[in-house]
Design an enzyme around this catalytic site. Structure first.
Site, PDB file in Angstrom:
ATOM      1  N   HIS A 163       0.833  -1.226   0.000  1.00  0.00           N
ATOM      2  CA  HIS A 163       0.000   0.000   0.000  1.00  0.00           C
ATOM      3  C   HIS A 163       0.865   1.274   0.000  1.00  0.00           C
ATOM      4  CE1 HIS A 163      -3.454  -2.559   1.364  1.00  0.00           C
ATOM      5  NE2 HIS A 163      -2.454  -3.191   1.970  1.00  0.00           N
ATOM      6  N   SER A 284      16.746  21.131 -15.819  1.00  0.00           N
ATOM      7  CA  SER A 284      15.606  21.987 -16.129  1.00  0.00           C
ATOM      8  C   SER A 284      16.123  23.238 -16.819  1.00  0.00           C
ATOM      9  CB  SER A 284      14.891  22.359 -14.841  1.00  0.00           C
ATOM     10  OG  SER A 284      14.176  23.566 -15.017  1.00  0.00           O
ATOM     11  N   LYS A 290      17.692  21.282 -10.618  1.00  0.00           N
ATOM     12  CA  LYS A 290      16.916  20.084 -10.942  1.00  0.00           C
ATOM     13  C   LYS A 290      17.727  18.992 -11.638  1.00  0.00           C
ATOM     14  CE  LYS A 290      12.922  19.413 -10.887  1.00  0.00           C
ATOM     15  NZ  LYS A 290      11.621  19.954 -11.231  1.00  0.00           N
ATOM     16  N   GLU A 297      10.437   8.454 -16.683  1.00  0.00           N
ATOM     17  CA  GLU A 297       9.089   8.996 -16.921  1.00  0.00           C
ATOM     18  C   GLU A 297       8.591   8.626 -18.318  1.00  0.00           C
ATOM     19  OE1 GLU A 297       8.775  13.298 -15.402  1.00  0.00           O
ATOM     20  OE2 GLU A 297      10.896  12.829 -15.304  1.00  0.00           O
TER      21      GLU A 297
END
Ligand code: ARG
Length: 465
Positions: A163, A284, A290, A297
């Site tokens: 979970h 970024s 970043k 992704e």
């Protein structure tokens, strides 16, 4: 003029040609198309349906055409070839037209006893056979990378989750090996598919067979098929193997998306369990600090298009009457897209995983400050004779007490333990060492170091042969 234009008195409307042409997509099949034609022509000659001389002329020209396409001197596109107007609606027509251009009317003998319906079915099976084997290799390669990582980090502990809540301590290697098992089922599925792919539809003709004395089995053997797709109607109208292939690709992508998701989570500042190598992350354009896990992704995102490919083909095939219908030409885009996406994703996952560094210290710290060993305490009481349900409830109370006092189970005094059950003794604290808890696991396939070492050895034997 089109190759089929005998019965027509006007040319195909240019828009209709543009709308219906699949050349831009199916030109990818040129090698398979030529391989199939070479085998077909050899059989025609052997069966004395055409002469040896004619066969040789056609075969040589076909080989030249393959070379022209490979070198790029012949560009298969809908409009023109070397300035000449080429009205090809698909790769099969384009190659045949080029053949006629090179050797004249004798080129017209290639298509004896064959239809584009069995031709395209053959090309697709040849393509699937080659591509499935490539994908099998790529899956194996990713499995090996996982096993190598598991060995590299074979004694590192981490919190295991259910979970997405911390559940019990596990070995990181055990977690990584779960992916090896998943990927192994993927490999089994693709291997099993090969037995159905590897049957030749050639010789089915348009749907009914042919009056020429062809030898279907001989062509099948020369193309290294294990047998025939027997029923000629089925042979030209079936796309099951493509659907299965994309379904298997979808399951691979589902697996990869779970791994990708874990990498995304684990490399975030919140988790900080893993760092992906710079070569597989991006910066970024606005925020200098970043480091984004874009490859992971994208793997996660590309899963969507492969599921879409599966839905597309299932829907194309739904309810179309036997045998061939032009709808079926729409099978190629989803097929090629799924194949490319899954191959690229497998390859990138493997190279990316090689660069991943896990933070063992961070794992250990997290384990020390949590309640992951609560189940161990319950099992401790069970070993002393208490029914599990009662033990579960007592330990639940203890966790509640600790949460209120903001302390760990290791910090709770024995007197407090004994207030809840007289079965608690000094030994209780040794239950709270994560490493010892792993070693106490005895079941097959568990996260105990012994079982995990056994699993690593067994995968090494199976994958690194
Ligand atoms: N381009 C077609 C396809 O891929 C080839 C078969 C065409 N057959 C026909 N009878 N028009 O489906």
């Amino acid at each position: 003029m089109n190759l089929w234009s005998g019965r027509f008195r006007s040319q195909l409307d240019p828009h209709a040609l543009k709308f219906s042409s699949s050349l831009d997509v199916d030109k990818q099949l040129y090698r398979e198309d030529i391989e199939g034609s070479l085998a077909h022509v050899a059989m025609l000659a052997k069966q004395k349906i055409i002469s040896l001389q004619e066969a040789a002329t056609i075969q040589n020209a076909l080989k030249e055409i393959e070379g022209e396409i490979a070198k790029g001197t012949l560009v298969l596109d809908r409009k023109s070839s070397k300035g000449k107007r080429f009205v090809a609606e698909d790769v099969h027509m384009a190659i045949e037209q080029r053949l006629m251009e090179k050797i004249g009317p004798v080129g017209g003998k290639l298509h004896t006893a064959r239809s584009r319906n069995d031709q395209v079915a053959l090309d697709e099976r040849l393509y699937l056979r080659r591509t499935t084997k490539q994908i099998l290799k790529l899956i194996r390669q990713l499995q090996k990378t996982f096993v190598a990582k598991a060995s590299q980090y074979d004694s590192v502990l981490m919190p295991g989750y259910t979970h997405l809540q911390r559940a019990q301590p596990i070995l990181l290697a055990h977690h990584l090996l779960a992916y090896v098992s998943m990927l192994n089922r993927d490999r089994e599925r693709f291997s099993d598919l090969l037995t159905r792919v590897n049957r030749s539809p050639l010789g089915a003709g348009a749907l009914a067979g042919t009056p020429h004395p062809i030898d279907r089995n001989a062509v099948a053997r020369s193309l290294r098929f294990d047998g025939l797709v027997e029923n000629s109607i089925d042979a030209v109208s079936d796309r099951d193997v493509l659907i299965e292939f994309i379904a298997h690709c979808s399951i691979v992508m589902m697996h990869l998306s779970r791994f990708a998701e874990e990498l995304v989570l684990w490399s975030s500042q919140e988790w900080h369990f893993a760092e992906i190598g710079d070569a597989f992350t991006t910066g970024s354009s606005i925020m200098p600090q970043k480091k984004n896990p874009d490859m992971a992704e994208l793997v996660r995102g590309k899963t969507g298009r492969v599921y879409g490919d599966l839905m597309a083909l299932l829907t194309v095939m739904k309810g179309i009457p036997l045998a061939y219908n032009r709808d079926m030409q729409e099978d190629k885009e989803p097929l090629f897209d799924a194949a490319k996406t899954v191959a690229d994703s497998l390859a990138i996952c493997s190279s990316m995983l090689k660069t991943v560094k896990f933070d063992a210290q961070r794992f250990e710290n997290e384990l020390a400050s949590d309640f992951l060993l609560a189940t161990e305490l319950a099992d401790y009481l069970v070993r002393k004779g208490m029914p599990f349900r009662k033990a579960h409830s007592i330990v639940g109370d203890l966790v509640h007490v600790c949460t209120r006092k903001k302390i760990a189970l290791t910090e709770l005094p024995l007197t407090e333990y004994r207030k809840h059950s007289k079965l608690f003794e000094k030994g209780v604290y040794s239950m709270l060492d994560p490493r010892a808890s792993l070693s106490r696991k005895r079941s097959a396939g568990s996260t105990s170091p012994k079982e995990v070492q056994k699993a690593i050895r067994s995968w090494r034997r199976r994958l690194f042969r």
